[in-house]
Design a protein around this motif. Sequence first.
Motif, PDB file in Angstrom:
ATOM      1  N   GLN A   1      -7.566   1.734  20.515  1.00 52.52           N
ATOM      2  CA  GLN A   1      -6.962   0.346  20.707  1.00 52.52           C
ATOM      3  C   GLN A   1      -7.063  -0.604  19.480  1.00 52.52           C
ATOM      4  OE1 GLN A   1      -9.506  -0.832  24.438  1.00 52.52           O
ATOM      5  NE2 GLN A   1      -8.410   0.736  25.526  1.00 52.52           N
ATOM      6  N   LEU A   2      -6.446  -0.294  18.580  1.00 45.94           N
ATOM      7  CA  LEU A   2      -6.227  -1.007  17.271  1.00 45.94           C
ATOM      8  C   LEU A   2      -5.424  -2.474  17.370  1.00 45.94           C
ATOM      9  CD1 LEU A   2      -5.730   2.003  14.921  1.00 45.94           C
ATOM     10  CD2 LEU A   2      -8.081   0.753  15.250  1.00 45.94           C
ATOM     11  N   PRO A   3      -5.913  -3.548  16.860  1.00 50.17           N
ATOM     12  CA  PRO A   3      -5.169  -4.762  17.014  1.00 50.17           C
ATOM     13  C   PRO A   3      -4.011  -4.438  16.243  1.00 50.17           C
ATOM     14  CG  PRO A   3      -6.761  -4.911  15.326  1.00 50.17           C
ATOM     15  CD  PRO A   3      -7.194  -3.644  16.138  1.00 50.17           C
ATOM     16  N   PRO A   4      -2.824  -4.969  16.507  1.00 47.20           N
ATOM     17  CA  PRO A   4      -1.345  -4.600  15.902  1.00 47.20           C
ATOM     18  C   PRO A   4      -1.336  -5.077  14.194  1.00 47.20           C
ATOM     19  CG  PRO A   4      -0.966  -6.273  17.730  1.00 47.20           C
ATOM     20  CD  PRO A   4      -2.494  -5.936  17.525  1.00 47.20           C
ATOM     21  N   ALA A   5      -1.019  -4.309  13.626  1.00 50.08           N
ATOM     22  CA  ALA A   5      -1.098  -4.330  12.123  1.00 50.08           C
ATOM     23  C   ALA A   5      -0.268  -5.560  11.574  1.00 50.08           C
ATOM     24  CB  ALA A   5      -0.192  -3.068  11.221  1.00 50.08           C
ATOM     25  N   PHE A   6      -1.204  -5.914  10.489  1.00 51.92           N
ATOM     26  CA  PHE A   6      -0.777  -7.120   9.676  1.00 51.92           C
ATOM     27  C   PHE A   6      -0.165  -6.674   8.472  1.00 51.92           C
ATOM     28  CE2 PHE A   6      -1.884 -10.182   6.267  1.00 51.92           C
ATOM     29  CZ  PHE A   6      -0.631 -11.086   6.595  1.00 51.92           C
ATOM     30  N   ALA A   7       0.824  -6.779   7.998  1.00 56.49           N
ATOM     31  CA  ALA A   7       1.537  -6.228   6.748  1.00 56.49           C
ATOM     32  C   ALA A   7       2.220  -7.430   6.251  1.00 56.49           C
ATOM     33  CB  ALA A   7       2.676  -5.009   7.113  1.00 56.49           C
ATOM     34  N   LEU A   8       2.436  -7.106   4.787  1.00 53.86           N
ATOM     35  CA  LEU A   8       3.302  -8.106   3.986  1.00 53.86           C
ATOM     36  C   LEU A   8       4.552  -7.694   3.167  1.00 53.86           C
ATOM     37  CD1 LEU A   8       0.135  -9.502   1.796  1.00 53.86           C
ATOM     38  CD2 LEU A   8       1.648 -10.459   3.592  1.00 53.86           C
ATOM     39  N   PRO A   9       5.439  -8.313   3.214  1.00 56.56           N
ATOM     40  CA  PRO A   9       6.671  -7.915   2.593  1.00 56.56           C
ATOM     41  C   PRO A   9       6.421  -7.866   1.176  1.00 56.56           C
ATOM     42  CG  PRO A   9       7.050 -10.117   3.136  1.00 56.56           C
ATOM     43  CD  PRO A   9       5.609  -9.785   3.630  1.00 56.56           C
ATOM     44  N   ALA A  10       7.000  -6.920   0.347  1.00 53.44           N
ATOM     45  CA  ALA A  10       6.835  -6.772  -1.025  1.00 53.44           C
ATOM     46  C   ALA A  10       7.012  -8.156  -1.876  1.00 53.44           C
ATOM     47  CB  ALA A  10       7.525  -5.647  -1.537  1.00 53.44           C
ATOM     48  N   ASP A  11       7.876  -8.742  -1.433  1.00 55.17           N
ATOM     49  CA  ASP A  11       8.114 -10.150  -2.285  1.00 55.17           C
ATOM     50  C   ASP A  11       7.428 -11.314  -1.783  1.00 55.17           C
ATOM     51  OD1 ASP A  11       9.278 -10.425   0.109  1.00 55.17           O
ATOM     52  OD2 ASP A  11      11.261 -10.963  -0.549  1.00 55.17           O
ATOM     53  N   GLU A  12       6.331 -11.222  -0.908  1.00 56.28           N
ATOM     54  CA  GLU A  12       5.508 -12.320  -0.607  1.00 56.28           C
ATOM     55  C   GLU A  12       4.511 -12.633  -1.752  1.00 56.28           C
ATOM     56  OE1 GLU A  12       4.377 -15.152   1.392  1.00 56.28           O
ATOM     57  OE2 GLU A  12       4.750 -13.459   2.673  1.00 56.28           O
ATOM     58  N   ALA A  13       4.402 -13.992  -1.985  1.00 56.77           N
ATOM     59  CA  ALA A  13       3.769 -14.750  -3.142  1.00 56.77           C
ATOM     60  C   ALA A  13       2.209 -14.237  -2.717  1.00 56.77           C
ATOM     61  CB  ALA A  13       3.641 -16.002  -3.076  1.00 56.77           C
ATOM     62  N   ILE A  14       1.411 -13.914  -3.819  1.00 55.64           N
ATOM     63  CA  ILE A  14      -0.086 -13.464  -3.739  1.00 55.64           C
ATOM     64  C   ILE A  14      -0.949 -14.605  -3.199  1.00 55.64           C
ATOM     65  CG2 ILE A  14       0.028 -11.867  -5.609  1.00 55.64           C
ATOM     66  CD1 ILE A  14      -1.299 -13.656  -7.158  1.00 55.64           C
ATOM     67  N   SER A  15      -0.609 -16.188  -3.326  1.00 51.94           N
ATOM     68  CA  SER A  15      -1.191 -17.065  -2.934  1.00 51.94           C
ATOM     69  C   SER A  15      -1.126 -17.175  -1.508  1.00 51.94           C
ATOM     70  CB  SER A  15      -0.628 -18.490  -3.381  1.00 51.94           C
ATOM     71  OG  SER A  15       0.817 -18.681  -3.071  1.00 51.94           O
ATOM     72  N   ARG A  16      -0.221 -16.613  -0.722  1.00 50.68           N
ATOM     73  CA  ARG A  16       0.053 -16.443   0.780  1.00 50.68           C
ATOM     74  C   ARG A  16      -0.666 -15.311   1.245  1.00 50.68           C
ATOM     75  NH1 ARG A  16       0.260 -18.771   5.374  1.00 50.68           N
ATOM     76  NH2 ARG A  16       1.740 -17.914   6.735  1.00 50.68           N
ATOM     77  N   ALA A  17      -0.431 -14.252   0.370  1.00 55.03           N
ATOM     78  CA  ALA A  17      -1.241 -12.990   0.720  1.00 55.03           C
ATOM     79  C   ALA A  17      -2.766 -13.293   0.880  1.00 55.03           C
ATOM     80  CB  ALA A  17      -0.818 -11.980  -0.274  1.00 55.03           C
ATOM     81  N   ILE A  18      -3.202 -13.986  -0.186  1.00 54.24           N
ATOM     82  CA  ILE A  18      -4.700 -14.055  -0.084  1.00 54.24           C
ATOM     83  C   ILE A  18      -5.213 -15.128   1.305  1.00 54.24           C
ATOM     84  CG2 ILE A  18      -6.611 -15.402  -1.285  1.00 54.24           C
ATOM     85  CD1 ILE A  18      -5.415 -14.193  -3.883  1.00 54.24           C
ATOM     86  N   GLU A  19      -4.479 -16.019   1.374  1.00 57.16           N
ATOM     87  CA  GLU A  19      -4.634 -16.958   2.360  1.00 57.16           C
ATOM     88  C   GLU A  19      -4.746 -16.228   3.517  1.00 57.16           C
ATOM     89  OE1 GLU A  19      -2.093 -20.401   4.650  1.00 57.16           O
ATOM     90  OE2 GLU A  19      -2.134 -20.484   2.303  1.00 57.16           O
ATOM     91  N   LEU A  20      -3.717 -15.469   3.871  1.00 58.75           N
ATOM     92  CA  LEU A  20      -3.198 -14.653   5.305  1.00 58.75           C
ATOM     93  C   LEU A  20      -4.387 -13.631   5.368  1.00 58.75           C
ATOM     94  CD1 LEU A  20       0.322 -14.379   5.246  1.00 58.75           C
ATOM     95  CD2 LEU A  20      -0.918 -15.849   6.839  1.00 58.75           C
ATOM     96  N   ALA A  21      -4.794 -13.122   4.383  1.00 60.22           N
ATOM     97  CA  ALA A  21      -5.905 -12.027   4.313  1.00 60.22           C
ATOM     98  C   ALA A  21      -7.564 -12.534   4.754  1.00 60.22           C
ATOM     99  CB  ALA A  21      -6.111 -11.330   2.959  1.00 60.22           C
ATOM    100  N   TYR A  22      -7.605 -13.896   4.116  1.00 65.50           N
ATOM    101  CA  TYR A  22      -9.059 -14.429   4.570  1.00 65.50           C
ATOM    102  C   TYR A  22      -8.836 -14.967   5.850  1.00 65.50           C
ATOM    103  CZ  TYR A  22     -10.907 -13.172   0.073  1.00 65.50           C
ATOM    104  OH  TYR A  22     -11.469 -12.358  -1.077  1.00 65.50           O
ATOM    105  N   GLU A  23      -7.734 -15.308   6.440  1.00 67.09           N
ATOM    106  CA  GLU A  23      -7.727 -15.976   7.582  1.00 67.09           C
ATOM    107  C   GLU A  23      -8.072 -14.881   8.803  1.00 67.09           C
ATOM    108  OE1 GLU A  23      -3.746 -17.475   8.443  1.00 67.09           O
ATOM    109  OE2 GLU A  23      -4.063 -19.325   7.211  1.00 67.09           O
ATOM    110  N   ARG A  24      -7.482 -13.424   8.490  1.00 68.09           N
ATOM    111  CA  ARG A  24      -7.755 -12.549   9.204  1.00 68.09           C
ATOM    112  C   ARG A  24      -9.036 -11.326   8.865  1.00 68.09           C
ATOM    113  NH1 ARG A  24      -2.604 -14.194   8.930  1.00 68.09           N
ATOM    114  NH2 ARG A  24      -1.075 -13.918  10.692  1.00 68.09           N
ATOM    115  N   ASP A  25      -9.537 -11.958   7.653  1.00 64.05           N
ATOM    116  CA  ASP A  25     -10.587 -10.924   7.624  1.00 64.05           C
ATOM    117  C   ASP A  25     -10.288  -9.448   7.250  1.00 64.05           C
ATOM    118  OD1 ASP A  25     -13.408 -10.860   6.598  1.00 64.05           O
ATOM    119  OD2 ASP A  25     -13.924 -10.119   8.644  1.00 64.05           O
ATOM    120  N   PHE A  26      -9.236  -9.328   6.582  1.00 62.35           N
ATOM    121  CA  PHE A  26      -8.708  -8.214   5.958  1.00 62.35           C
ATOM    122  C   PHE A  26      -9.101  -7.733   4.572  1.00 62.35           C
ATOM    123  CE2 PHE A  26      -5.201  -8.350   9.286  1.00 62.35           C
ATOM    124  CZ  PHE A  26      -6.092  -7.610  10.530  1.00 62.35           C
ATOM    125  N   SER A  27      -9.418  -6.384   4.134  1.00 64.55           N
ATOM    126  CA  SER A  27      -9.812  -6.165   2.721  1.00 64.55           C
ATOM    127  C   SER A  27      -8.380  -5.323   2.242  1.00 64.55           C
ATOM    128  CB  SER A  27     -10.847  -5.426   2.692  1.00 64.55           C
ATOM    129  OG  SER A  27     -11.021  -4.241   3.677  1.00 64.55           O
TER     130      SER A  27
END
Length: 157
Positions: free
Chosen positions: A31-57
């Motif tokens: 019963q895993l939560p739906p995956a969170f993934a990023l497109p290859a062209d996403e800016a790293i600033s947004r990636a870091i922000e989203l990762a910390y909001e969701r607590d993903f490593s």
Amino acid sequence: MASAVAATTTHAPAPAFAGDKYRGAVVEDLQLPPAFALPADEAISRAIELAYERDFSQIPVLDQHRKPLGYLDVAALKTKWEAGEANPSDKVIAYMNKFQRSRSHPYTLITPSTPLAELEEFLQDNLFAIVTDWGRKFVLAVATQQDLENFVKRRGM
């Protein structure tokens, strides 16, 4: 030889999953939560922000057709960011760990119907598993050893 042993046995044969500590459960049972993934062209600033909001490593990185290319190690990226080695507008593809697919490292397909015993074996050599559909067109979830441990605790196994 096996038939001679079976002939002397007086009780019913054990189910196929008797030695399986997961009792035949599959990835879907986590019963895993739906995956969170990023497109290859996403800016790293947004990636870091989203990762910390969701607590993903670790975050899967997808191509324009939503197929997995690799993953972003958030802690490693944060270290580079803080050291000034990464610009906020840089794309995640420049910092992702690419999946190694070759004859010596074939792609291991992990789907919702993969037995948990197989997932456990895969996780012995990998930090996480990306759960996809059979055609590898969609990333459905990310599974970790922690998910397996939580499953065992919940089920009282």
